[in-house]
Design an enzyme around this catalytic site. Sequence first.
Site, PDB file in Angstrom:
ATOM      1  N   ARG A   1      -1.110  14.637   0.247  1.00  0.00           N
ATOM      2  CA  ARG A   1      -0.524  15.374   1.369  1.00  0.00           C
ATOM      3  C   ARG A   1       0.934  15.769   1.261  1.00  0.00           C
ATOM      4  O   ARG A   1       1.399  16.626   1.998  1.00  0.00           O
ATOM      5  CB  ARG A   1      -0.716  14.565   2.658  1.00  0.00           C
ATOM      6  CG  ARG A   1      -2.129  14.636   3.182  1.00  0.00           C
ATOM      7  CD  ARG A   1      -2.340  13.603   4.233  1.00  0.00           C
ATOM      8  NE  ARG A   1      -2.044  12.306   3.663  1.00  0.00           N
ATOM      9  CZ  ARG A   1      -2.207  11.157   4.294  1.00  0.00           C
ATOM     10  NH1 ARG A   1      -2.615  11.136   5.524  1.00  0.00           N
ATOM     11  NH2 ARG A   1      -1.925  10.027   3.691  1.00  0.00           N
TER      12      ARG A   1
ATOM     13  N   ASP B   1     -11.438   8.488  -3.920  1.00  0.00           N
ATOM     14  CA  ASP B   1     -10.909   7.401  -3.105  1.00  0.00           C
ATOM     15  C   ASP B   1     -11.669   6.121  -3.413  1.00  0.00           C
ATOM     16  O   ASP B   1     -12.825   6.169  -3.849  1.00  0.00           O
ATOM     17  CB  ASP B   1     -11.040   7.714  -1.609  1.00  0.00           C
ATOM     18  CG  ASP B   1     -10.143   6.797  -0.793  1.00  0.00           C
ATOM     19  OD1 ASP B   1      -8.930   7.073  -0.688  1.00  0.00           O
ATOM     20  OD2 ASP B   1     -10.634   5.769  -0.294  1.00  0.00           O
TER      21      ASP B   1
ATOM     22  N   TYR C   1     -11.912  -3.670   3.459  1.00  0.00           N
ATOM     23  CA  TYR C   1     -12.244  -2.516   4.305  1.00  0.00           C
ATOM     24  C   TYR C   1     -13.658  -2.640   4.858  1.00  0.00           C
ATOM     25  O   TYR C   1     -13.932  -2.301   6.007  1.00  0.00           O
ATOM     26  CB  TYR C   1     -12.099  -1.207   3.510  1.00  0.00           C
ATOM     27  CG  TYR C   1     -10.650  -0.846   3.264  1.00  0.00           C
ATOM     28  CD1 TYR C   1      -9.921  -0.130   4.212  1.00  0.00           C
ATOM     29  CD2 TYR C   1      -9.998  -1.245   2.097  1.00  0.00           C
ATOM     30  CE1 TYR C   1      -8.588   0.182   4.001  1.00  0.00           C
ATOM     31  CE2 TYR C   1      -8.670  -0.941   1.880  1.00  0.00           C
ATOM     32  CZ  TYR C   1      -7.964  -0.229   2.832  1.00  0.00           C
ATOM     33  OH  TYR C   1      -6.645   0.072   2.637  1.00  0.00           O
TER      34      TYR C   1
ATOM     35  N   ARG D   1      -0.875   8.074  -6.453  1.00  0.00           N
ATOM     36  CA  ARG D   1      -1.029   9.063  -5.375  1.00  0.00           C
ATOM     37  C   ARG D   1      -0.165  10.303  -5.644  1.00  0.00           C
ATOM     38  O   ARG D   1       0.453  10.867  -4.741  1.00  0.00           O
ATOM     39  CB  ARG D   1      -0.693   8.447  -4.006  1.00  0.00           C
ATOM     40  CG  ARG D   1      -1.514   7.196  -3.673  1.00  0.00           C
ATOM     41  CD  ARG D   1      -2.968   7.501  -3.393  1.00  0.00           C
ATOM     42  NE  ARG D   1      -3.180   8.169  -2.147  1.00  0.00           N
ATOM     43  CZ  ARG D   1      -3.425   7.556  -0.975  1.00  0.00           C
ATOM     44  NH1 ARG D   1      -3.494   6.261  -0.905  1.00  0.00           N
ATOM     45  NH2 ARG D   1      -3.623   8.245   0.119  1.00  0.00           N
TER      46      ARG D   1
ATOM     47  N   ARG E   1      -7.060  21.375   1.351  1.00  0.00           N
ATOM     48  CA  ARG E   1      -7.788  20.391   2.155  1.00  0.00           C
ATOM     49  C   ARG E   1      -8.483  21.040   3.349  1.00  0.00           C
ATOM     50  O   ARG E   1      -9.483  20.542   3.853  1.00  0.00           O
ATOM     51  CB  ARG E   1      -6.778  19.324   2.584  1.00  0.00           C
ATOM     52  CG  ARG E   1      -7.224  18.221   3.449  1.00  0.00           C
ATOM     53  CD  ARG E   1      -8.139  17.256   2.759  1.00  0.00           C
ATOM     54  NE  ARG E   1      -8.486  16.203   3.695  1.00  0.00           N
ATOM     55  CZ  ARG E   1      -9.321  16.364   4.714  1.00  0.00           C
ATOM     56  NH1 ARG E   1      -9.923  17.502   4.911  1.00  0.00           N
ATOM     57  NH2 ARG E   1      -9.570  15.362   5.536  1.00  0.00           N
TER      58      ARG E   1
HETATM   59  O1  CP3 Z   1      -3.467  11.090  -6.626  1.00  0.00           O
HETATM   60  C1  CP3 Z   1      -4.152  10.070  -6.591  1.00  0.00           C
HETATM   61  O2  CP3 Z   1      -3.642   8.924  -6.686  1.00  0.00           O
HETATM   62  C2  CP3 Z   1      -5.664  10.162  -6.573  1.00  0.00           C
HETATM   63  C3  CP3 Z   1      -6.345   9.965  -5.362  1.00  0.00           C
HETATM   64  C4  CP3 Z   1      -6.376   8.655  -4.570  1.00  0.00           C
HETATM   65  C5  CP3 Z   1      -6.555   8.678  -3.162  1.00  0.00           C
HETATM   66  N1  CP3 Z   1      -6.708   7.393  -2.736  1.00  0.00           N
HETATM   67  C6  CP3 Z   1      -6.605   9.903  -2.335  1.00  0.00           C
HETATM   68  C7  CP3 Z   1      -6.460   9.821  -0.864  1.00  0.00           C
HETATM   69  C8  CP3 Z   1      -6.345   7.315  -4.964  1.00  0.00           C
HETATM   70  C9  CP3 Z   1      -6.131   6.715  -6.345  1.00  0.00           C
HETATM   71  C10 CP3 Z   1      -6.576   6.526  -3.794  1.00  0.00           C
HETATM   72  C11 CP3 Z   1      -6.670   5.047  -3.807  1.00  0.00           C
HETATM   73  C12 CP3 Z   1      -6.757   4.330  -2.533  1.00  0.00           C
HETATM   74  N2  CP3 Z   1      -7.417   4.686  -1.383  1.00  0.00           N
HETATM   75  C13 CP3 Z   1      -6.251   3.007  -2.339  1.00  0.00           C
HETATM   76  C14 CP3 Z   1      -5.564   2.153  -3.392  1.00  0.00           C
HETATM   77  C15 CP3 Z   1      -4.165   2.562  -3.653  1.00  0.00           C
HETATM   78  C16 CP3 Z   1      -3.232   2.382  -2.491  1.00  0.00           C
HETATM   79  O3  CP3 Z   1      -2.658   3.384  -2.056  1.00  0.00           O
HETATM   80  O4  CP3 Z   1      -3.043   1.224  -2.072  1.00  0.00           O
HETATM   81  C17 CP3 Z   1      -6.559   2.632  -1.009  1.00  0.00           C
HETATM   82  C18 CP3 Z   1      -6.196   1.327  -0.334  1.00  0.00           C
HETATM   83  C19 CP3 Z   1      -7.304   3.701  -0.420  1.00  0.00           C
HETATM   84  C20 CP3 Z   1      -7.905   3.750   0.936  1.00  0.00           C
HETATM   85  C21 CP3 Z   1      -7.392   4.864   1.743  1.00  0.00           C
HETATM   86  N3  CP3 Z   1      -7.696   6.204   1.531  1.00  0.00           N
HETATM   87  C22 CP3 Z   1      -6.535   4.796   2.855  1.00  0.00           C
HETATM   88  C23 CP3 Z   1      -5.949   3.508   3.433  1.00  0.00           C
HETATM   89  C24 CP3 Z   1      -6.335   6.098   3.307  1.00  0.00           C
HETATM   90  C25 CP3 Z   1      -5.575   6.524   4.550  1.00  0.00           C
HETATM   91  C26 CP3 Z   1      -4.129   6.413   4.375  1.00  0.00           C
HETATM   92  C27 CP3 Z   1      -3.606   7.569   3.556  1.00  0.00           C
HETATM   93  O5  CP3 Z   1      -2.881   7.321   2.598  1.00  0.00           O
HETATM   94  O6  CP3 Z   1      -3.945   8.673   3.922  1.00  0.00           O
HETATM   95  C28 CP3 Z   1      -7.036   6.973   2.443  1.00  0.00           C
HETATM   96  C29 CP3 Z   1      -7.102   8.453   2.507  1.00  0.00           C
HETATM   97  C30 CP3 Z   1      -6.680   9.213   1.296  1.00  0.00           C
HETATM   98  N4  CP3 Z   1      -6.962   8.870   0.003  1.00  0.00           N
HETATM   99  C31 CP3 Z   1      -5.965  10.440   1.305  1.00  0.00           C
HETATM  100  C32 CP3 Z   1      -5.820  10.829  -0.045  1.00  0.00           C
HETATM  101  C33 CP3 Z   1      -5.162  12.079  -0.560  1.00  0.00           C
HETATM  102  C34 CP3 Z   1      -5.506  11.207   2.543  1.00  0.00           C
HETATM  103  C35 CP3 Z   1      -6.661  11.802   3.245  1.00  0.00           C
HETATM  104  C36 CP3 Z   1      -6.555  13.309   3.478  1.00  0.00           C
HETATM  105  O7  CP3 Z   1      -5.979  14.042   2.666  1.00  0.00           O
HETATM  106  O8  CP3 Z   1      -7.080  13.760   4.493  1.00  0.00           O
END
Ligand code: CP3
Length: 352
Positions: free
Chosen positions: A30, A76, A152, A26, A39
């Site tokens: 944000r 994602d 999920y 990640r 965004r």
């Molecule tokens: O930089 C990176 O790593 C690349 C992008 C990436 C995202 N999600 C962007 C994201 C990656 C590799 C993921 C993987 C992901 N997504 C996982 C596995 C890794 C982990 O963190 O356990 C999981 C479980 C998800 C599911 C997910 N997506 C959740 C639970 C959430 C909400 C919680 C949160 O962290 O915001 C997301 C949203 C998400 N995925 C955001 C980003 C940048 C935030 C949304 C936004 O910017 O509005």
Amino acid sequence: MTEPSKPFLQALQGKTLTTPPFWFMRQAGRYLPEYRELRKNARNFLEFCYTPDCAVEATLQPLRRFSPDAAILFCDILVIPDALGQKVEFREGEGPVLERLRGNGDLARLKSEGVCDHLAPVFETVRRLAAEIPEKTALIGFAGSPWTVATYMVEGRGKTDFSRALGWDTEDRAGFARLMGILVDATAAYLIEQVANGAEVLQLFDTWAGALNEDQFRRLVIAPTKAIVEKVRAVYPDIPFIGFPRGAERLYLAYVAETGVNGVGIDSDLNLQFAANELQKMCVVQGNLDPLLVVEGGDKMKTAAAEILGAFGNGPFVFNLGHGVVPQTPVENVIELARQITSWGISQAQNV
Ligand code: CP3
């Protein structure tokens, strides 16, 4: 196989480098003000992921800040349920919300045929990134592992007690196995297209692997991961995989022995000595600084990072966090950590 020139790819072939390569899970997102600004261009998060201009830029932002050895495709794990036709929404402050799958009867609604067409914008993002990232930087493609994605799809959201998913598996093992099979096929097809478009390494995120007992772990984590690795390698025999079965504790050993991954992401709870003495003998390890220490920064972060470098730095190793960078992380701390990792290599080289 010819020797790759990118340090991250060399490490994944099992080579020990003086300066361990690094990237941070990640690393985009944000905590970066430039991401929050970008965004604003999209109505919702999925639209952002499916807009190559946005996804390419979000992937590149951390590279400009601290030059990691790898870029990870901005996307994602929940694009797979979305591509299968399940309703997926990302709500501000709440995270993902999905229209729940309630059982075997709902599986017929999943549309496996159109998955790669639906995800075509992601492949365009990969293609553009492969052309745009710096020469020393490797491009990581990724997907969620079937168990984590299934949680999920069945629970409707993250961070639950998994009672619905585990209950389905207990009461209707064949039906739940069918769901896992649908996810194995869709995920393998998705990853094959990522490689076709320029991804050089694939990471499988199994965020909720730690919720399973050994029998469940073997059926729902190891078996589907192994199936995906085999399907992708049937097309691309040399593609390196990193698996991240977060929270797997001692089952990390069986995971590495049986899935065929080249590298394993270790979470912050895993004992360093166990990982160094047992896991690192079997494959490349990647990890495992606690992301909350990067929020804190300063000496506590430095001491913990030095301990990790000391434990793993003299074997095949990729420095990373034990889970993703969290939104409240100060950017300066991430930059400081990158500097520490890079200079550790230099100081080691001066000692010999
Ligand atoms: O930089 C990176 O790593 C690349 C992008 C990436 C995202 N999600 C962007 C994201 C990656 C590799 C993921 C993987 C992901 N997504 C996982 C596995 C890794 C982990 O963190 O356990 C999981 C479980 C998800 C599911 C997910 N997506 C959740 C639970 C959430 C909400 C919680 C949160 O962290 O915001 C997301 C949203 C998400 N995925 C955001 C980003 C940048 C935030 C949304 C936004 O910017 O509005």
